[in-house]
Write a protein that holds these residues in place. Structure first.
Motif, mmCIF file in Angstrom:
data_model
loop_
_atom_site.group_PDB
_atom_site.id
_atom_site.type_symbol
_atom_site.label_atom_id
_atom_site.label_comp_id
_atom_site.label_asym_id
_atom_site.label_seq_id
_atom_site.Cartn_x
_atom_site.Cartn_y
_atom_site.Cartn_z
ATOM 1 N N SER A 1 8.206 -3.106 23.050
ATOM 2 C CA SER A 1 6.901 -3.075 23.722
ATOM 3 C C SER A 1 7.072 -3.365 25.199
ATOM 4 N N GLY B 1 10.130 -4.126 14.529
ATOM 5 C CA GLY B 1 9.948 -4.875 15.766
ATOM 6 C C GLY B 1 8.573 -4.682 16.389
ATOM 7 N N GLY C 1 18.132 -1.119 21.456
ATOM 8 C CA GLY C 1 19.138 -2.170 21.192
ATOM 9 C C GLY C 1 18.619 -3.572 21.408
ATOM 10 N N GLY C 2 17.314 -3.795 21.164
ATOM 11 C CA GLY C 2 16.751 -5.146 21.258
ATOM 12 C C GLY C 2 17.098 -5.949 20.024
ATOM 13 N N VAL C 3 16.441 -7.109 19.856
ATOM 14 C CA VAL C 3 16.770 -7.987 18.723
ATOM 15 C C VAL C 3 16.453 -7.345 17.376
ATOM 16 N N LYS D 1 18.463 2.705 26.214
ATOM 17 C CA LYS D 1 18.322 3.317 27.542
ATOM 18 C C LYS D 1 18.524 2.326 28.681
ATOM 19 N N ILE E 1 21.289 3.627 20.115
ATOM 20 C CA ILE E 1 20.979 4.250 21.416
ATOM 21 C C ILE E 1 20.108 3.296 22.222
ATOM 22 N N GLU F 1 14.426 -10.035 29.319
ATOM 23 C CA GLU F 1 13.213 -10.355 30.076
ATOM 24 C C GLU F 1 12.141 -11.033 29.227
ATOM 25 N N THR G 1 12.917 -16.832 29.886
ATOM 26 C CA THR G 1 11.820 -17.800 30.051
ATOM 27 C C THR G 1 12.299 -19.201 29.677
ATOM 28 N N THR H 1 14.083 -6.750 25.309
ATOM 29 C CA THR H 1 13.165 -7.665 25.993
ATOM 30 C C THR H 1 13.586 -9.114 25.779
ATOM 31 N N CYS H 2 13.868 -9.476 24.553
ATOM 32 C CA CYS H 2 14.120 -10.883 24.237
ATOM 33 C C CYS H 2 15.240 -11.464 25.105
ATOM 34 N N TYR I 1 6.906 -22.988 24.111
ATOM 35 C CA TYR I 1 7.872 -23.890 24.762
ATOM 36 C C TYR I 1 7.273 -24.575 25.978
ATOM 37 N N LEU J 1 9.254 9.645 22.877
ATOM 38 C CA LEU J 1 9.980 9.571 21.596
ATOM 39 C C LEU J 1 9.675 10.760 20.693
HETATM 40 P P1 FAD Z 1 12.711 -4.949 22.486
HETATM 41 O O1 FAD Z 1 13.399 -6.246 22.567
HETATM 42 O O2 FAD Z 1 11.646 -4.653 23.479
HETATM 43 O O3 FAD Z 1 13.829 -3.830 22.531
HETATM 44 C C1 FAD Z 1 13.523 -2.476 22.561
HETATM 45 C C2 FAD Z 1 14.650 -1.744 23.258
HETATM 46 O O4 FAD Z 1 14.463 -0.354 23.081
HETATM 47 C C3 FAD Z 1 14.671 -1.971 24.770
HETATM 48 O O5 FAD Z 1 15.942 -2.446 25.150
HETATM 49 C C4 FAD Z 1 14.378 -0.590 25.364
HETATM 50 O O6 FAD Z 1 15.080 -0.366 26.563
HETATM 51 C C5 FAD Z 1 14.869 0.326 24.255
HETATM 52 N N1 FAD Z 1 14.216 1.642 24.244
HETATM 53 C C6 FAD Z 1 12.885 1.902 24.291
HETATM 54 N N2 FAD Z 1 12.666 3.235 24.179
HETATM 55 C C7 FAD Z 1 13.884 3.817 24.063
HETATM 56 C C8 FAD Z 1 14.317 5.165 23.912
HETATM 57 N N3 FAD Z 1 13.456 6.178 23.836
HETATM 58 N N4 FAD Z 1 15.631 5.400 23.834
HETATM 59 C C9 FAD Z 1 16.538 4.366 23.890
HETATM 60 N N5 FAD Z 1 16.179 3.089 24.038
HETATM 61 C C10 FAD Z 1 14.874 2.812 24.103
HETATM 62 N N6 FAD Z 1 9.594 -13.853 20.983
HETATM 63 C C11 FAD Z 1 10.012 -14.948 20.319
HETATM 64 O O7 FAD Z 1 10.208 -14.886 19.108
HETATM 65 N N7 FAD Z 1 10.242 -16.134 20.972
HETATM 66 C C12 FAD Z 1 10.025 -16.271 22.299
HETATM 67 O O8 FAD Z 1 10.237 -17.348 22.843
HETATM 68 C C13 FAD Z 1 9.562 -15.146 23.021
HETATM 69 N N8 FAD Z 1 9.349 -15.231 24.353
HETATM 70 C C14 FAD Z 1 8.940 -14.115 25.030
HETATM 71 C C15 FAD Z 1 8.703 -14.229 26.396
HETATM 72 C C16 FAD Z 1 8.291 -13.126 27.116
HETATM 73 C C17 FAD Z 1 8.047 -13.241 28.588
HETATM 74 C C18 FAD Z 1 8.127 -11.875 26.449
HETATM 75 C C19 FAD Z 1 7.712 -10.646 27.219
HETATM 76 C C20 FAD Z 1 8.354 -11.751 25.101
HETATM 77 C C21 FAD Z 1 8.746 -12.877 24.372
HETATM 78 N N9 FAD Z 1 8.975 -12.808 22.997
HETATM 79 C C22 FAD Z 1 9.363 -13.928 22.316
HETATM 80 C C23 FAD Z 1 8.771 -11.560 22.241
HETATM 81 C C24 FAD Z 1 10.118 -10.860 21.973
HETATM 82 O O9 FAD Z 1 10.803 -10.668 23.178
HETATM 83 C C25 FAD Z 1 9.876 -9.540 21.274
HETATM 84 O O10 FAD Z 1 9.123 -9.763 20.105
HETATM 85 C C26 FAD Z 1 11.198 -8.864 20.887
HETATM 86 O O11 FAD Z 1 11.987 -8.629 22.017
HETATM 87 C C27 FAD Z 1 10.928 -7.545 20.162
HETATM 88 O O12 FAD Z 1 12.145 -6.948 19.848
HETATM 89 P P2 FAD Z 1 12.270 -5.367 19.630
HETATM 90 O O13 FAD Z 1 13.661 -5.135 19.180
HETATM 91 O O14 FAD Z 1 11.148 -4.894 18.799
HETATM 92 O O15 FAD Z 1 12.026 -4.730 21.061
#
Ligand code: FAD
Length: 464
Positions: free
Chosen positions: A143, A307, A9-11, A32, A30, A42, A47, A38-39, A347, A276
């Protein structure tokens, strides 16, 4: 009705879920841990909350320059700032939850595992296993910090980016291993809040893939603030020395020891694939990342990935766009992911933002290009905000003047990059940037002036 399971449920995941629901799918999301991934929890958002306060703090310390008289001390209340960070996250995550509900998306809290292309099971916190049948699955598991196998990396006081955001107090000193975007943002943050900061970077320079002139200006900014930067330097080991940590670093001039209270490991991120079952289902992976085509589909028909887990560009806005492409592909709208126009932002102070081709890339590809550079020293709004160190650089092709890249270091760079992204997306020329009236006084006027500079026509700078 088509059913879609989104794992994560990330971005990436929540945007894919909303778009799929808009197009009429029955969507189950889904997650967890926390919605927002992350965005929101954490990464990007926390940030930037901390960096925003650091900026305010630094401006207030320089208050007299702005005509402010401050009676009494100004100090950072780290606990209050942590609370603010939590409040901002809560507000944003709450907003996303409301949107998911509004779009009738079922949210299940648990850890997902793919059984077959048509079946996913979820291990719930209460131990129950739920199995759902689905037409399609979108993997959006994101990640996590990559921690290299360096002796001492597991010592107390060695933290990753998640730990750094919630550190119990501002450290007096910190060594940051990794001079990429995340490492440099944390270096700026902790330095502004009063810590002694060192950056150790294995590559010849910090901030890879950013325009070379911007990197050297940023490097001098960081060094002027007393941040020590060691490049072409590799951490060999970390050891405990009383309350401090010794970081043993091999540099081109020999070995050195950096002493600090904390060590932040910020050397990259790895895909979250654990549990997974992707390989068992036949999904092609490479170095812990999932391979996808331009529609975000994996090699297994019906299973998509978006993502960070695809390792394309680990940025929030890329994850979201990939989510939209995946949802639309499943729902019959074939649209390809285009990685040509991806703005990226840092930033720090000054901020950095860039989109499109760098000058180095244009050179290495043998492109016949022209550049225009406009210094912010000559921009009214930058003088008002006392942020004149920086510039806007426009790279354009020589023949038609098509805008190929825009690179900015300076105040509000991260906001004005949107105009540049649109220009490149629309294959605009410098003439079109020039003939667009820009509001005054704004930093964005510098984009027009840099475009004018490509043609040696800058109004507020001398042309050569
Ligand atoms: P995520 O946001 O990591 O979401 C994945 C989700 O999947 C998590 O909530 C996790 O709990 C869930 N998950 C994993 N495995 C399972 C499973 N088996 N079952 C159910 N759930 C599961 N990007 C920018 O564009 N601008 C910024 O300023 C920026 N700043 C950042 C600063 C930091 C410190 C960090 C670490 C990253 C930053 N990023 C930034 C990068 C950005 O956060 C990521 O690119 C983005 O969150 C990726 O999104 P995602 O949906 O792929 O994954």
């Amino acid at each position: 009705m088509k059913s879609i399971v989104v794992i994560g449920g990330g971005v990436g995941g929540y945007v894919a879920a909303i778009r799929a629901a808009q197009l009429g799918a029955k969507v189950t999301l889904i997650e967890k841990n926390n919605i927002g991934g992350t965005c929101l929890n954490e990464g990007c958002i926390p940030t930037k909350v901390l960096l925003h306060t650091a900026e305010l703090y630094s401006d207030l310390l320089a208050g007299e320059e702005y005509g402010l008289r401050i009676n009494g001390d100004i100090s950072v209340d780290w606990q209050a700032l942590q609370k603010r960070k939590a409040d901002v996250i809560k507000q944003l995550v709450g907003g996303v939850r409301i949107l998911l509900q509004y779009n009738k998306i079922e949210i299940i809290n648990g850890t997902a595992k793919i059984n077959t292309p048509k079946s996913v099971s979820i291990a719930k916190p209460n131990g129950e296993i739920q199995r759902i049948d689905t037409d399609n699955t979108i993997i959006a598991t994101g990640s996590e910090p990559f921690i290299p196998l360096i002796p001492g990396v597991d010592l107390e006081g060695v933290i990753n980016s998640t730990g750094a955001l919630s550190i119990e107090e501002i450290p007096k000193s910190i060594t940051i291993v990794g001079g990429g975007v995340i490492g440099v943002e944390f270096a700026h943050l902790f330095n502004t809040l009063g810590a002694e900061v060192s950056i150790v970077e294995m590559m010849p320079d910090i901030l890879p893939r950013i325009d070379g002139e911007i990197v050297s200006l940023m490097r001098s900014h960081l060094e002027n603030k007393n941040i020590k930067i060691y490049t072409s330097a590799k951490v060999a080991s970390i050891s405990k020395n009383g309350d401090m940590l010794n970081v043993n670093v091999n540099t081109k001039d020999g070995s050195i020891i950096l002493k600090s209270e904390k060590v932040l490991m910020s050397v990259g991120r790895r895909g979250r694939l654990e549990g997974l079952n992707v390989e068992e289902v036949g999904i092609k992976t490479e170095r812990n990342l999932i391979a996808v085509d331009d529609n975000m589909e994996t090699n297994v028909t019906g299973i998509y990935a978006i993502g960070d887990i695809t390792g394309k560009n680990m940025l929030a806005h890329v994850a979201s766009e990939q989510g939209i492409i995946a949802a639309q592909s499943i729902m019959g709208i074939k649209d390809k992911m285009d990685y040509k126009v991806i703005p990226s932002c840092i930033y720090t102070s000054p901020e950095i933002a860039s989109v499109g081709m760098t000058e180095e890339e244009a050179k290495s590809k043998g492109i016949d290009y022209k550049k225009g550079v406009f210094p912010l020293m000559a921009n009214g709004k930058s003088i008002i905000s006392n942020e004149t160190s920086g510039f806007v650089k426009v790279i354009a092709d020589s023949k038609y003047g098509e805008v190929l890249g825009v690179h900015i270091i300076g105040s509000r760079a991260t906001d004005i990059i949107g105009e540049a992204a649109l220009a490149i997306k629309l294959e605009a020329t410098v003439d079109e940037l020039i003939s667009t009236i820009h509001a005054h006084p704004t930093v964005s006027e510098s984009v027009k002036e840099a475009a004018l500079s490509v043609k040696n026509r800058a109004i507020h700078n001398v042309n050569n």
